[in-house]
Design a protein around this motif. Sequence first.
Motif, PDB file in Angstrom:
ATOM      1  N   VAL A 115      42.085  47.738  22.097  1.00  0.00           N
ATOM      2  CA  VAL A 115      41.882  46.337  21.714  1.00  0.00           C
ATOM      3  C   VAL A 115      41.196  45.572  22.840  1.00  0.00           C
ATOM      4  O   VAL A 115      40.291  44.764  22.597  1.00  0.00           O
ATOM      5  CB  VAL A 115      43.227  45.683  21.329  1.00  0.00           C
ATOM      6  CG1 VAL A 115      43.109  44.174  21.209  1.00  0.00           C
ATOM      7  CG2 VAL A 115      43.737  46.274  20.030  1.00  0.00           C
ATOM      8  N   ILE A 116      41.570  45.815  24.067  1.00  0.00           N
ATOM      9  CA  ILE A 116      40.932  45.153  25.205  1.00  0.00           C
ATOM     10  C   ILE A 116      39.463  45.556  25.303  1.00  0.00           C
ATOM     11  O   ILE A 116      38.589  44.711  25.545  1.00  0.00           O
ATOM     12  CB  ILE A 116      41.691  45.467  26.506  1.00  0.00           C
ATOM     13  CG1 ILE A 116      43.051  44.766  26.500  1.00  0.00           C
ATOM     14  CG2 ILE A 116      40.887  45.040  27.724  1.00  0.00           C
ATOM     15  CD1 ILE A 116      43.966  45.180  27.620  1.00  0.00           C
ATOM     16  N   GLU A 168      46.571  49.173  22.928  1.00  0.00           N
ATOM     17  CA  GLU A 168      46.296  47.992  23.746  1.00  0.00           C
ATOM     18  C   GLU A 168      44.981  48.159  24.525  1.00  0.00           C
ATOM     19  O   GLU A 168      44.166  47.224  24.586  1.00  0.00           O
ATOM     20  CB  GLU A 168      47.453  47.756  24.713  1.00  0.00           C
ATOM     21  CG  GLU A 168      47.304  46.524  25.553  1.00  0.00           C
ATOM     22  CD  GLU A 168      48.433  46.378  26.552  1.00  0.00           C
ATOM     23  OE1 GLU A 168      48.730  45.229  26.909  1.00  0.00           O
ATOM     24  OE2 GLU A 168      49.005  47.404  26.980  1.00  0.00           O
ATOM     25  N   THR A 208      37.496  46.584  22.860  1.00  0.00           N
ATOM     26  CA  THR A 208      36.714  46.064  21.741  1.00  0.00           C
ATOM     27  C   THR A 208      36.576  44.553  21.772  1.00  0.00           C
ATOM     28  O   THR A 208      35.677  44.012  21.123  1.00  0.00           O
ATOM     29  CB  THR A 208      37.319  46.493  20.394  1.00  0.00           C
ATOM     30  OG1 THR A 208      38.679  46.069  20.335  1.00  0.00           O
ATOM     31  CG2 THR A 208      37.229  48.000  20.221  1.00  0.00           C
ATOM     32  N   SER A 209      37.435  43.856  22.511  1.00  0.00           N
ATOM     33  CA  SER A 209      37.327  42.393  22.599  1.00  0.00           C
ATOM     34  C   SER A 209      36.506  41.962  23.805  1.00  0.00           C
ATOM     35  O   SER A 209      36.540  40.794  24.193  1.00  0.00           O
ATOM     36  CB  SER A 209      38.717  41.765  22.663  1.00  0.00           C
ATOM     37  OG  SER A 209      39.363  42.136  23.865  1.00  0.00           O
ATOM     38  N   TYR A 210      35.751  42.865  24.375  1.00  0.00           N
ATOM     39  CA  TYR A 210      34.918  42.589  25.550  1.00  0.00           C
ATOM     40  C   TYR A 210      33.894  41.491  25.265  1.00  0.00           C
ATOM     41  O   TYR A 210      33.628  40.639  26.106  1.00  0.00           O
ATOM     42  CB  TYR A 210      34.233  43.883  25.974  1.00  0.00           C
ATOM     43  CG  TYR A 210      33.207  43.741  27.058  1.00  0.00           C
ATOM     44  CD1 TYR A 210      33.598  43.511  28.370  1.00  0.00           C
ATOM     45  CD2 TYR A 210      31.853  43.844  26.793  1.00  0.00           C
ATOM     46  CE1 TYR A 210      32.669  43.391  29.385  1.00  0.00           C
ATOM     47  CE2 TYR A 210      30.918  43.727  27.787  1.00  0.00           C
ATOM     48  CZ  TYR A 210      31.332  43.495  29.085  1.00  0.00           C
ATOM     49  OH  TYR A 210      30.401  43.373  30.081  1.00  0.00           O
ATOM     50  N   SER A 211      33.348  41.489  24.071  1.00  0.00           N
ATOM     51  CA  SER A 211      32.302  40.510  23.745  1.00  0.00           C
ATOM     52  C   SER A 211      32.848  39.098  23.552  1.00  0.00           C
ATOM     53  O   SER A 211      32.074  38.138  23.528  1.00  0.00           O
ATOM     54  CB  SER A 211      31.554  40.954  22.493  1.00  0.00           C
ATOM     55  OG  SER A 211      32.449  41.003  21.399  1.00  0.00           O
ATOM     56  N   ASN A 212      34.137  38.938  23.425  1.00  0.00           N
ATOM     57  CA  ASN A 212      34.725  37.599  23.258  1.00  0.00           C
ATOM     58  C   ASN A 212      34.726  36.795  24.552  1.00  0.00           C
ATOM     59  O   ASN A 212      34.966  35.589  24.522  1.00  0.00           O
ATOM     60  CB  ASN A 212      36.159  37.706  22.745  1.00  0.00           C
ATOM     61  CG  ASN A 212      36.223  38.295  21.360  1.00  0.00           C
ATOM     62  OD1 ASN A 212      35.233  38.333  20.650  1.00  0.00           O
ATOM     63  ND2 ASN A 212      37.397  38.762  20.979  1.00  0.00           N
ATOM     64  N   PHE A 213      34.476  37.443  25.667  1.00  0.00           N
ATOM     65  CA  PHE A 213      34.561  36.785  26.967  1.00  0.00           C
ATOM     66  C   PHE A 213      33.196  36.713  27.638  1.00  0.00           C
ATOM     67  O   PHE A 213      33.037  37.044  28.804  1.00  0.00           O
ATOM     68  CB  PHE A 213      35.565  37.525  27.862  1.00  0.00           C
ATOM     69  CG  PHE A 213      36.942  37.566  27.274  1.00  0.00           C
ATOM     70  CD1 PHE A 213      37.757  36.456  27.364  1.00  0.00           C
ATOM     71  CD2 PHE A 213      37.409  38.695  26.616  1.00  0.00           C
ATOM     72  CE1 PHE A 213      39.036  36.475  26.824  1.00  0.00           C
ATOM     73  CE2 PHE A 213      38.676  38.720  26.077  1.00  0.00           C
ATOM     74  CZ  PHE A 213      39.491  37.607  26.170  1.00  0.00           C
ATOM     75  N   ASP A 214      32.190  36.256  26.896  1.00  0.00           N
ATOM     76  CA  ASP A 214      30.839  36.139  27.444  1.00  0.00           C
ATOM     77  C   ASP A 214      30.743  35.085  28.535  1.00  0.00           C
ATOM     78  O   ASP A 214      29.908  35.194  29.438  1.00  0.00           O
ATOM     79  CB  ASP A 214      29.837  35.808  26.338  1.00  0.00           C
ATOM     80  CG  ASP A 214      29.636  36.977  25.400  1.00  0.00           C
ATOM     81  OD1 ASP A 214      29.866  38.118  25.835  1.00  0.00           O
ATOM     82  OD2 ASP A 214      29.252  36.738  24.240  1.00  0.00           O
TER      83      ASP A 214
END
Length: 86
Positions: A24-25, A21, A27-33
């Motif tokens: 995943v958090i 978990e 690596t998904s950092y760029s999804n929240f620009d």
Amino acid sequence: MRNIEYILYAVFGVYVFKTIESFVILTSYSNFDNHIIPASFIPMGILIFVLHLFLLGLTLLAIKYRRDMVGAYVFDDMNQQIDSWE
């Protein structure tokens, strides 16, 4: 002692889940620009991820130490060594 080892297996499963978990958090950092994310997010996320890996290692080490010190469980000989007259 056997119950503690079985609990460690369950805890190890939880640690694996939390480690995945955290990864995943991170690596998904760029999804929240479009969101305001503090500058300390990546360093703290990496620290938390490394600490989760450390917990996984310590859990495996505790299981290994238990097996080395106590040995394997012999379920067939349970209660055979007890003399009830003593």
